[in-house]
Design an enzyme around this catalytic site. Structure first.
Site, PDB file in Angstrom:
ATOM      1  N   CYS A   9      17.555  32.952  31.415  1.00 12.42           N
ATOM      2  CA  CYS A   9      17.088  31.902  32.708  1.00 12.42           C
ATOM      3  C   CYS A   9      15.798  31.679  33.200  1.00 12.42           C
ATOM      4  CB  CYS A   9      18.129  32.337  33.912  1.00 12.42           C
ATOM      5  SG  CYS A   9      19.819  32.831  33.265  1.00 12.42           S
ATOM      6  N   GLU A  10      15.106  31.066  32.646  1.00 10.34           N
ATOM      7  CA  GLU A  10      13.677  30.823  32.671  1.00 10.34           C
ATOM      8  C   GLU A  10      13.210  29.359  31.988  1.00 10.34           C
ATOM      9  OE1 GLU A  10      10.851  33.127  33.283  1.00 10.34           O
ATOM     10  OE2 GLU A  10      11.621  34.836  33.032  1.00 10.34           O
ATOM     11  N   PRO A  40      -5.857  42.706   8.047  1.00 12.78           N
ATOM     12  CA  PRO A  40      -5.075  41.348   8.210  1.00 12.78           C
ATOM     13  C   PRO A  40      -3.806  41.563   8.534  1.00 12.78           C
ATOM     14  CG  PRO A  40      -5.358  41.819   5.924  1.00 12.78           C
ATOM     15  CD  PRO A  40      -6.142  42.883   6.505  1.00 12.78           C
TER      16      PRO A  40
HETATM   17  N1  LLP Z   1      -7.308  44.080  13.946  1.00  8.76           N
HETATM   18  C1  LLP Z   1      -7.315  44.323  15.295  1.00  8.76           C
HETATM   19  C2  LLP Z   1      -8.244  45.321  15.684  1.00  8.76           C
HETATM   20  C3  LLP Z   1      -6.489  43.440  15.957  1.00  8.76           C
HETATM   21  O1  LLP Z   1      -6.632  43.458  17.331  1.00  8.76           O
HETATM   22  C4  LLP Z   1      -5.596  42.561  15.304  1.00  8.76           C
HETATM   23  C5  LLP Z   1      -4.786  41.677  16.010  1.00  8.76           C
HETATM   24  C6  LLP Z   1      -5.700  42.473  13.946  1.00  8.76           C
HETATM   25  C7  LLP Z   1      -6.512  43.533  13.158  1.00  8.76           C
HETATM   26  C8  LLP Z   1      -4.657  41.591  12.959  1.00  8.76           C
HETATM   27  O2  LLP Z   1      -5.269  40.308  13.518  1.00  8.76           O
HETATM   28  P1  LLP Z   1      -4.429  39.165  12.406  1.00  8.76           P
HETATM   29  O3  LLP Z   1      -4.892  39.331  11.030  1.00  8.76           O
HETATM   30  O4  LLP Z   1      -3.252  39.253  12.639  1.00  8.76           O
HETATM   31  O5  LLP Z   1      -4.950  37.905  13.116  1.00  8.76           O
HETATM   32  N2  LLP Z   1       0.207  38.057  19.268  1.00  8.76           N
HETATM   33  C9  LLP Z   1      -0.707  36.948  18.985  1.00  8.76           C
HETATM   34  C10 LLP Z   1      -1.807  37.739  17.875  1.00  8.76           C
HETATM   35  C11 LLP Z   1      -2.586  39.072  18.608  1.00  8.76           C
HETATM   36  C12 LLP Z   1      -3.431  39.433  17.574  1.00  8.76           C
HETATM   37  C13 LLP Z   1      -3.885  40.864  18.355  1.00  8.76           C
HETATM   38  N3  LLP Z   1      -4.900  41.513  17.216  1.00  8.76           N
HETATM   39  C14 LLP Z   1      -0.094  35.818  18.078  1.00  8.76           C
HETATM   40  O6  LLP Z   1       1.089  35.742  18.321  1.00  8.76           O
HETATM   41  O7  LLP Z   1      -0.529  35.086  17.701  1.00  8.76           O
END
Ligand code: LLP
Length: 422
Positions: free
Chosen positions: A350-351, A280
């Site tokens: 500036c976007e 997580p």
């Molecule tokens: N494990 C792997 C292999 C992952 O690719 C990710 C997130 C996680 C764990 C953690 O996932 P979480 O529990 O945070 O959902 N930047 C995007 C989210 C990208 C997630 C990428 N991978 C946002 O701001 O919503």
């Protein structure tokens, strides 16, 4: 009530734990990331409780927030880490984390990163392709090491989340198709520098239902049983991360909602002995942080009103990148009436894409302080210095104490490593 339990109003002023956010803004300036230590602890606790009596390893998905102090807090509580680069491994070590509790994910592991992970003694490489399997085996053989591996399989389930953060569908770049897994495990069995320890999947992010996980689990259980017949006995099952947080009024699933069902399904197939690994990220930190920003100017137009704030897309890119919603709270709110205008909150960059919130009815005046909520995850870690803007400072509140965990960048530091031509 705000969306974040540790950021609440006391005497009409928004606080982080016991500290008034306006005082923090006065002391440290804005834009400012403010985190709550208790929120980190509570998030960890919800996972710990969900795994009580079972073998559960929480490998915090540190891409969500990789400040050393945040990693240190989780390491002390006993988490492992899910890393996706040699840089993240270096952070874990710098924060005092245990490399033996690190799983290494990511589709593009380079030779130096594999070497560093082997030398550090990570728990597992989450292998994402056949080519990577061969590379890890070669590097391990050369270093005279045994690489612990698990295969990241793509179960082809729809996590029903934003397409940019959905990772378990067939046309994503992640993992190997689950149908190919038995053959690839058979190949791994032939490679003496590899030790098969697990299987892994990660189906997406900001997931708010249990059913996609259970669909994936079903397929993984079948695979685990097939592998057993093939002579591959796994030690752990990694279900990835993905649990959602409340940005506005989402109905959430808790770690207990998920794990109680996972344990029942595993027990029913005689697989209760497997260690469960979770990765997580967002749910560990998302509501542990806010981005504090001040209104620089108000600009009232014919069709739109803009509140120009001192935070921008370089500080928090989620709104413009994903069309993500972050709640906005005035730190010392004024009464909203029917005549109160709606504002787009935009930054100085500036976007036209430089916005953090749109159409928010807020009674604003120049100089007001706003908190962009749910900014603990994928916020500072995705920040840049675009427009030569120093990245914001980060502070962590612990009761009535505050710790600076990253000072504001200085202008000099932004180009200190650049060189003029001769
Ligand atoms: N494990 C792997 C292999 C992952 O690719 C990710 C997130 C996680 C764990 C953690 O996932 P979480 O529990 O945070 O959902 N930047 C995007 C989210 C990208 C997630 C990428 N991978 C946002 O701001 O919503």
């Amino acid at each position: 009530m705000t969306v974040a339990p540790h950021f609440q109003f006391q005497n009409d002023t928004l606080h982080a734990e016991q500290l008034a956010l306006n005082r923090l803004a006065d002391e440290f300036g804005t834009p400012l990331y403010v985190y709550s230590r208790q929120a980190l602890r509570d998030a960890w606790e919800s996972y710990r409780v969900a795994g009580e009596g079972r073998k559960l390893l929480v490998c915090y998905g540190m891409k969500a927030n990789s400040n050393l102090a945040v990693l240190q807090e989780f390491a002390r509580l006993g988490t492992g880490f899910d890393i996706v680069s040699g840089g993240e491994l270096a952070r874990v070590i710098a924060a005092g984390g245990d490399p033996g509790k690190v799983v290494f994910s990511g589709v593009g592991k380079q030779v130096w990163e594999i070497e560093a992970a082997l030398q550090a003694g990570v728990k597992c490489f989450n292998i994402e392709s056949e080519a990577e399997l061969e590379r890890v085996a070669q590097v391990a053989a050369r270093l005279n090491r045994i690489a612990p591996i698990s295969l990241r399989v793509n179960p082809d389930v729809d996590a029903r989340t934003h397409p940019y953060i959905s990772t378990g569908l067939k046309d994503n770049k992640f993992g190997v198709p689950i149908e190919d897994a038995p053959r690839i495990y058979a190949r791994a069995q032939q490679l003496p520098s590899l030790n098969i320890v697990g299987v892994d999947c990660h189906i997406g992010s900001q997931i708010t239902e249990v059913s996609p996980y259970l669909d994936a689990l079903d397929k993984l259980i079948k695979l685990i049983l097939t592998l057993k017949d093939q002579g591959v006995d796994l030690h752990h099952l990694d279900l990835g991360g993905g649990l959602g947080i409340r940005y506005t009024d989402e109905t959430l699933i808790t770690p207990t909602d998920l794990l109680s069902k996972v344990f029942v399904a595993l027990d029913a197939h005689g697989l209760g002995h497997l260690e469960i690994v979770l990765e997580p990220g967002r749910s560990m930190v998302g509501n542990a942080g806010v981005l504090l920003t001040r209104v620089e100017y108000l600009k009232h137009g014919e069709t739109k009103n803009f509140a120009i704030i001192d935070a921008a897309m370089n500080d928090l890119i989620r709104p413009t990148l994903y069309d993500a919603w972050h709640s906005v709270e005035a730190v010392q709110p004024r009464a909203v009436t029917a005549d109160t205008p709606k504002y787009d909150l935009v930054g100085p960059i500036c976007e036209s894409g430089d916005w953090l919130a749109r159409d928010r009815q807020l009674a604003l005046e120049q100089g007001d302080l706003l908190a962009i909520m749910s900014a603990g995850a994928y916020a500072f870690t995705m920040a840049s210095q675009y427009n030569t803007r120093p990245r914001a400072a980060e502070v962590l509140v612990d009761g009535d104490q505050v710790h600076v965990i990253r000072p504001r960048e200085t202008l000099d530091s932004l180009f200190a490593s650049e060189r003029l031509l001769p």
